[in-house]
Design an enzyme around this catalytic site. Structure first.
Site, PDB file in Angstrom:
ATOM      1  N   ALA A 193      -4.977   2.378  -0.817  1.00  0.00           N
ATOM      2  CA  ALA A 193      -4.889   1.560  -2.033  1.00  0.00           C
ATOM      3  C   ALA A 193      -5.437   0.164  -1.792  1.00  0.00           C
ATOM      4  O   ALA A 193      -6.200  -0.371  -2.607  1.00  0.00           O
ATOM      5  CB  ALA A 193      -3.442   1.501  -2.517  1.00  0.00           C
ATOM      6  N   ASP A 194      -5.055  -0.441  -0.678  1.00  0.00           N
ATOM      7  CA  ASP A 194      -5.553  -1.777  -0.351  1.00  0.00           C
ATOM      8  C   ASP A 194      -7.071  -1.799  -0.237  1.00  0.00           C
ATOM      9  O   ASP A 194      -7.759  -2.635  -0.841  1.00  0.00           O
ATOM     10  CB  ASP A 194      -4.962  -2.255   0.976  1.00  0.00           C
ATOM     11  CG  ASP A 194      -3.566  -2.837   0.822  1.00  0.00           C
ATOM     12  OD1 ASP A 194      -3.208  -3.245  -0.292  1.00  0.00           O
ATOM     13  OD2 ASP A 194      -2.835  -2.875   1.821  1.00  0.00           O
ATOM     14  N   SER A 195      -7.593  -0.892   0.564  1.00  0.00           N
ATOM     15  CA  SER A 195      -9.035  -0.907   0.830  1.00  0.00           C
ATOM     16  C   SER A 195      -9.834  -0.575  -0.417  1.00  0.00           C
ATOM     17  O   SER A 195     -10.871  -1.202  -0.694  1.00  0.00           O
ATOM     18  CB  SER A 195      -9.371   0.076   1.955  1.00  0.00           C
ATOM     19  OG  SER A 195      -8.752  -0.324   3.158  1.00  0.00           O
ATOM     20  N   ASP A 199       0.810  -1.216   0.000  1.00  0.00           N
ATOM     21  CA  ASP A 199       0.000   0.000   0.000  1.00  0.00           C
ATOM     22  C   ASP A 199       0.847   1.273   0.000  1.00  0.00           C
ATOM     23  O   ASP A 199       0.587   2.194  -0.773  1.00  0.00           O
ATOM     24  CB  ASP A 199      -0.939  -0.001   1.218  1.00  0.00           C
ATOM     25  CG  ASP A 199      -1.855   1.206   1.231  1.00  0.00           C
ATOM     26  OD1 ASP A 199      -2.954   1.118   0.652  1.00  0.00           O
ATOM     27  OD2 ASP A 199      -1.467   2.249   1.800  1.00  0.00           O
TER      28      ASP A 199
END
Length: 397
Positions: free
Chosen positions: A170-172, A143
């Site tokens: 970014a991950d979420s 991320d």
């Protein structure tokens, strides 16, 4: 134990969750909360050298929040027998979710063409750091790296002091975009009868989350820059100091500006040439901020938040995380729910922010122990007790 039933909206779906860390589990959590039968497939302890990075503490709040409402099956996919079990499960599943690097699924024989040969209705949902092909496809994606490459770090913080966002944006976002893609593929499957490959990347998702900042550059050539707590295209909008602390203020547009001046009993600002237009207020932001904070200094934050909202001007306090969950509106919305782990520990979870009036999501079960449901899931797949014992003896389960 029967399957976990957290909701009815997706009760007909079975999802095989091969994902790890955050992006994939975020996607699958949404499916689980709305009622999908989610089987988290993970290696038996000691098989993966990176176990402690992906699952440092199964009873910790982060792992529990990401993996609630799921069942767990341990499978050693390095053994042919483990792959055989997985293929049998694929035949009965609707969705397979993975976030390996792109070459891994080809190496394992779990690419879309291979899965489709087993089950033409399957939806393969993949998340990668940089995409499934191209010059960076082989790179691992984390991320913080993606925040930097996607432009977020460049617009966060103060001039000359770039700062990562305090959450895994970014991950979420990749997880949520993938969930949206899965829903679209499942809806299309109702018409065609066929599944398909759905994939996103952390990098593309991060760029999409740049939204108006990216659009300003692509269409007007405006290069976004960090401006601290100020909004780049509106003023006064940002963080302001009052008598006892800070509050956020959102005065965008001429209507809000007029209401704001009236509420503060400073209608003289409406005739001040420095503040005549939005552009003027941005150009003279420092002077305007000084004038506003001189007024705000006369009363505490709570006074201004109440006064401005009653006047129709967006304003709110600056909360710490504990204060967030103590707020009466947050409590009223039911933003948290609790469930107990197998060991008896009570965990508190953040609930789904999407509300379906007739078939809502819920939290029914804490995250599973590693392999907690292996036997029952193998029984459901048609394996006999003797076959299950043999799989365990072979180190497959």
């Amino acid at each position: 134990m029967t399957r976990i039933q957290a909701g009815q909206a997706l009760a007909s779906l079975r999802v095989l969750d091969l994902s790890r860390v955050r992006a994939g589990p975020t996607c699958v959590r949404m499916l689980a909360d709305f009622g999908a039968d989610v089987v988290r497939i993970e290696p038996p302890p000691g098989i993966d050298a990176n176990d402690n990075m992906f699952v440092d503490d199964r009873e910790g709040g982060d792992f529990q929040n990401l993996n609630r409402n799921k069942r767990s099956l341990t499978l050693n996919l390095k053994k042919p027998e483990g792959m055989a079990v997985l293929r049998r499960l694929v035949a009965t599943a609707d969705v397979v979710v993975e976030n390996w690097r792109p070459d891994v699924k080809q190496r394992l024989g779990l690419d879309y063409a291979s899965l489709r040969a087993i089950n033409p209705r399957i939806v393969l949902a993949s998340i990668s750091g940089f995409g499934q092909d191209g010059p960076y496809a082989w790179r691992p994606g984390f991320d913080q790296v993606i925040q930097g490459m996607g432009g977020l770090t460049s617009v966060t913080g103060f001039p000359g002091q770039p700062v990562r966002a305090g959450i895994a944006v970014a991950d979420s976002s990749a997880g949520l975009y993938l969930a949206l893609g899965i829903f679209a593929a499942l809806l299309e499957r109702e018409r065609s009868g066929e599944g398909q490959w759905v994939h996103t990347s952390l990098l593309h998702s991060m760029i999409a989350m740049m939204d108006f900042q990216a659009a300003r550059f692509l269409n007007e050539g405006a290069v976004p820059k960090p401006c601290g707590n100020d909004h780049p295209t509106a003023s006064p909008m940002g963080l302001f100091r009052a008598q006892d602390g800070l509050l956020n203020l959102g005065v965008a547009g001429s209507g809000n500006w007029r209401r704001f001046c009236a509420a503060l009993e400073r209608v003289d600002w409406l005739d001040d040439e420095r503040f005549a237009t939005e552009r003027d207020r941005i150009d003279h932001r420092a002077a305007l901020t000084e004038a506003i904070e001189a007024v705000f200094a006369q009363q505490p934050v709570a006074h201004w938040v109440d006064l401005l909202n009653r006047a129709g001007v967006p304003a709110g306090p600056l909360y710490t995380v504990p204060q967030v969950f103590d707020d009466p509106q947050v409590r009223h919305m039911g933003a948290t729910a609790q469930a107990r782990t197998r060991s008896g520990k009570t965990c508190t979870f953040v609930t789904q922010p999407v509300h379906l009036a007739r078939t809502p999501a819920s939290v029914q079960a804490a995250a599973p122990e590693c392999g907690e449901h292996s036997d029952e899931l193998l029984c459901e797949a048609g394996f006999t007790p003797d076959e299950i014992r043999r799989l365990r003896a072979q180190g497959v389960v």
